[in-house]
Design an enzyme around this catalytic site. Structure first.
Site: not given
Ligand code: NI
Length: 155
Positions: A48, A53, A91, A133-134, A137
């Site tokens: 992902g 990022q 990550c 998780h994404e 972000h």
């Protein structure tokens, strides 16, 4: 084109991202960015990648999903399960480190796909974990903020 993945101390990684316009997804800029994010995610062996990022503070995520790649714009988590599972996570913005993170076992995610169409998918297990998780972000949250224990990673 492969993009540079920013690490945890970069301000963009720690900011809340802004939603994208549905119409923007049809632009050449969006298509090119999505293509580059997918290429970058695979080149880094990630499952992902979130736009912050790679230095773009927008709500756009790519996920390597089964046989294809999934594009999620403005993802929203609905109906998270009460049950949470504690598993190891890493990550691309925190290289070389892993940690145990408690995540909902299953959830529904509502998002716009790369064509700007609204979709909903039910996810469980690793897929549900990657989505959480994404989405973190997009709020400037990294798994290291949530981990209960750092680990060495899978061999
Ligand atoms: Ni990450």
């Amino acid at each position: 084109m492969r993009l540079t993945i920013l690490t945890k101390n970069h301000s963009t990684v720690r900011q809340t991202a802004r939603p994208v316009e549905r119409g923007w997804l049809a632009t050449a800029e969006a298509r090119s960015l999505i293509r580059d994010m997918i290429e970058t995610m695979h080149a880094a062996n990630g499952i992902g990648l979130a736009a912050p990022q790679i230095g773009r503070s927008i709500c756009l995520v790519t996920i390597a999903y089964r046989d294809g790649d999934l594009v999620l714009a403005n993802p929203e988590i609905l109906k998270p399960s009460l049950r949470r599972i504690n598993e190891e996570e890493g990550c691309l913005s925190v290289p070389g480190v892993f940690g145990l993170v408690k995540r909902h076992r299953s959830l529904t995610v509502r998002f716009l796909d790369e064509r700007g169409e609204e979709r909903e998918l039910r996810a469980e297990g690793l897929f549900a974990r990657v989505i959480q998780h994404e989405v973190d972000h997009l709020h400037g949250i990294l798994y290291i903020d949530r981990t209960s224990k750092f680990t060495k990673g899978r061999p």
